[in-house]
Design a protein around this motif. Structure first.
Motif, PDB file in Angstrom:
ATOM      1  N   ARG A 280      57.251  94.750  52.550  1.00 41.99           N
ATOM      2  CA  ARG A 280      56.317  95.774  52.058  1.00 41.99           C
ATOM      3  C   ARG A 280      57.076  97.030  51.632  1.00 41.99           C
ATOM      4  NH1 ARG A 280      51.490  98.476  55.539  1.00 41.99           N
ATOM      5  NH2 ARG A 280      50.777  99.887  53.946  1.00 41.99           N
ATOM      6  N   ASN A 281      58.080  97.429  52.408  1.00 37.98           N
ATOM      7  CA  ASN A 281      58.896  98.585  52.030  1.00 37.98           C
ATOM      8  C   ASN A 281      59.601  98.349  50.700  1.00 37.98           C
ATOM      9  OD1 ASN A 281      58.200  99.936  54.356  1.00 37.98           O
ATOM     10  ND2 ASN A 281      60.080  99.404  55.446  1.00 37.98           N
TER      11      ASN A 281
ATOM     12  N   GLU B 145      57.045  98.597  47.834  1.00 37.01           N
ATOM     13  CA  GLU B 145      56.685  99.990  47.571  1.00 37.01           C
ATOM     14  C   GLU B 145      57.805 100.716  46.838  1.00 37.01           C
ATOM     15  OE1 GLU B 145      55.503 101.671  51.311  1.00 37.01           O
ATOM     16  OE2 GLU B 145      53.617 100.563  51.328  1.00 37.01           O
TER      17      GLU B 145
ATOM     18  N   CYS C 101      57.647  99.599  43.191  1.00 33.57           N
ATOM     19  CA  CYS C 101      56.536 100.271  42.510  1.00 33.57           C
ATOM     20  C   CYS C 101      56.871 101.730  42.216  1.00 33.57           C
ATOM     21  CB  CYS C 101      55.260 100.173  43.345  1.00 33.57           C
ATOM     22  SG  CYS C 101      54.597  98.501  43.446  1.00 33.57           S
TER      23      CYS C 101
END
Length: 94
Positions: free
Chosen positions: A42-43, A46, A49
């Motif tokens: 997830r890190n 992110e 993005c």
């Protein structure tokens, strides 16, 4: 004297640390929920993005700067003509 440490002194801190980490993980999952627990995947997503958004903003600024080149519109040419002579008069007075 022996070169090896007694296993009892080493095992106590490891077991305490292991219990503490497990407790923190459990509390985190209870408080914020399983879906919101931060993971390496997830890190990374992110970060990807954020890099894409930063690149998009950078490209938008470049596009806007290229549109604002001097003399690209009649209005900017008129403002250049109005500023030009007065700047010359100010320099002559000095």
């Amino acid at each position: 004297m022996s070169d090896t440490q007694p296993s009892g002194l080493v095992e106590i801190p490891r077991s305490v640390l292991s219990i503490a980490v497990g407790m923190i993980d459990t509390v985190e999952r209870v408080v914020i929920g399983d879906a919101n627990v931060r993971t390496a995947r997830r890190n990374a997503w992110e970060a990807i993005c954020a890099d894409r958004a930063r690149a998009d903003r950078h490209n938008e600024v470049r596009r806007l700067i290229s549109q604002l080149s001097v003399g690209s519109s009649p209005r900017s040419r008129a403002s250049q003509a109005a500023v030009g002579p007065s700047a010359g008069r100010r320099a002559a007075r000095s």
